[in-house]
Design an enzyme around this catalytic site. Sequence first.
Site, PDB file in Angstrom:
ATOM      1  N   SER A 122       0.845  -1.201   0.000  1.00 22.95           N
ATOM      2  CA  SER A 122       0.000   0.000   0.000  1.00 22.95           C
ATOM      3  C   SER A 122       0.882   1.255   0.000  1.00 22.95           C
ATOM      4  O   SER A 122       1.621   1.464  -0.957  1.00 22.95           O
ATOM      5  CB  SER A 122      -0.960  -0.051   1.180  1.00 22.95           C
ATOM      6  OG  SER A 122      -1.972   0.925   1.037  1.00 22.95           O
ATOM      7  N   HIS A 165      -4.016  -0.632  -4.478  1.00 21.74           N
ATOM      8  CA  HIS A 165      -5.485  -0.829  -4.361  1.00 21.74           C
ATOM      9  C   HIS A 165      -6.107  -0.480  -5.719  1.00 21.74           C
ATOM     10  O   HIS A 165      -7.124   0.209  -5.781  1.00 21.74           O
ATOM     11  CB  HIS A 165      -6.088   0.067  -3.283  1.00 21.74           C
ATOM     12  CG  HIS A 165      -5.482  -0.073  -1.907  1.00 21.74           C
ATOM     13  ND1 HIS A 165      -5.853  -1.075  -1.045  1.00 21.74           N
ATOM     14  CD2 HIS A 165      -4.535   0.654  -1.268  1.00 21.74           C
ATOM     15  CE1 HIS A 165      -5.160  -0.942   0.089  1.00 21.74           C
ATOM     16  NE2 HIS A 165      -4.354   0.095  -0.024  1.00 21.74           N
ATOM     17  N   GLU A 218      -5.206  -5.151  -4.942  1.00 22.23           N
ATOM     18  CA  GLU A 218      -5.076  -5.669  -3.573  1.00 22.23           C
ATOM     19  C   GLU A 218      -4.718  -7.155  -3.575  1.00 22.23           C
ATOM     20  O   GLU A 218      -5.092  -7.893  -4.483  1.00 22.23           O
ATOM     21  CB  GLU A 218      -6.383  -5.432  -2.806  1.00 22.23           C
ATOM     22  CG  GLU A 218      -6.619  -3.946  -2.566  1.00 22.23           C
ATOM     23  CD  GLU A 218      -7.916  -3.650  -1.815  1.00 22.23           C
ATOM     24  OE1 GLU A 218      -8.660  -4.599  -1.521  1.00 22.23           O
ATOM     25  OE2 GLU A 218      -8.152  -2.458  -1.535  1.00 22.23           O
TER      26      GLU A 218
END
Lengths: 287, 287
Positions: free
Chosen positions: A144, A186, A213
Amino acid sequence: MVQLEAQSLEMRTPQATKTAILVIGGAEDKVHGREILHTFFARAGSTDAHIAIIPSASREPTIIGARYLSIFEEMGAKKVEVLDIRERQQCDEPNVQACLAACTGVFLTGGDQLRLCAVLADTPAMDIIRMRVQRGQLTLAGTSAGAAVMGHHMIAGGGSGESPNRALVDMAIGLGIIPDAIVDQHFHNRNRMGRLLSAVACHPDRLGIGIDEDTCAMVEKDGTLRVMGKGTVTIVDPGEMSYTNHADIGAAEPLSLHNLRVHILSYGDRYHLQKRIVLAPVQRLPQ
Amino acid sequence: MVQLEAQSLEMRTPQATKTAILVIGGAEDKVHGREILHTFFARAGSTDAHIAIIPSASREPTIIGARYLSIFEEMGAKKVEVLDIRERQQCDEPNVQACLAACTGVFLTGGDQLRLCAVLADTPAMDIIRMRVQRGQLTLAGTSAGAAVMGHHMIAGGGSGESPNRALVDMAIGLGIIPDAIVDQHFHNRNRMGRLLSAVACHPDRLGIGIDEDTCAMVEKDGTLRVMGKGTVTIVDPGEMSYTNHADIGAAEPLSLHNLRVHILSYGDRYHLQKRIVLAPVQRLPQ
């Protein structure tokens, strides 16, 4: 099915002890197969691994640090440390530098990529990480926010649900581990194609890489990127772009980008970052 | 600024009386400049226009039909009719066929593209429209659902926020006005890149065209597509696609699509649908 086969392939190859850079799109499986985290563990040296977790991106560094610590300890790493760096000055501390000089794996957690860069960029600690990654002494993973910082140019934030436009993305300077890449994470989950296209329009000399993800773009020392996990890695290559109006329009006006090369890569697909080509698929095991 | 210039360019060119197909991404401006609707009006013959509105996609055909009727009447069309076709049998009625045989413009409203196809596909009324469009006797416009039906293969529905996968899109058969295209609408606004990619993976012999809201891909008889309006038109061209796993994976597994050509087109950009190339930008008027 394919995932299990490829996982066992990864485990059986001699490559499994080579260092790599794992760029993870967030929300990676921490409970079940944990394939991505297990691959990081293996590439960091398996039961010989000395892993440093840097939770500086997170607002809850204690909690998130402890979570990854228990995961890698449970896998059997020889040593796992959390470097709870909250201020830049901590990057000068001898114990931090000693850890980074000795460890075989560094894991950057999620959170806010601007916070992570504010703490780490241009510090002696970061110099050690970068140098040891370049020398193949260290496996580096970021998920992330920890993935977003990999490029020189970094997506700091942005929106979705709009035509690509300059105002759709906020750019900043990242940690430059994979300088040519602009990483978004994401990716399809949060509908970020528009902002990645907008980022690429700003920096058409770079390569846009969008990672879904529970998906990992693992980059080997030879520049090969391999996809692992549940989703896709989207490559936006503006190398042959024939036109963009980026410099000629207002920040909220729609962008033109003509002649992009785009690849949607899924499990096992390989791409060469410098040659900018998809490599022939690896032979998969018979079903 | 650019929009106003190009609008006046469109109004001044002799092309303004040529028929065209206007594929509109939904939510087109109906109140202010109304550039897209005005271009349809102009291409249908301006004050000589005889416009037929087909609101069959809508659940509220009376309201939506009346809305477009008043818009085109206000612009000064010679004759405007609403063909409130709710059942296939109505397509056999002489008055419907007479209207479609005489009119110079047909406008397909938004709503549900499956409903529109269920009513219109393979009817004498549709045959008249198709034949007269092909002969350049009729300007056809479709917005939202009315745009979705333009291809032979049609996106009937789908999701977003997922890695491209076969289950992300529901395909059906459209009206085949622009057979090579798979049209998606409300495109970046509703984050539909994933589903358009999934649709293209199903039908790699076609061309994916994603049209943003208040944006129009206007297709001339020579196959030139020109962009008008506030957003972008995204072209996903799989003509050089070197690999897809589409046939080899489960419906929910992530797709690979290697070597797509993608163009983000904005105001004034032109693309040739058969040659599959972006055309050189039109000279814009000095600021």
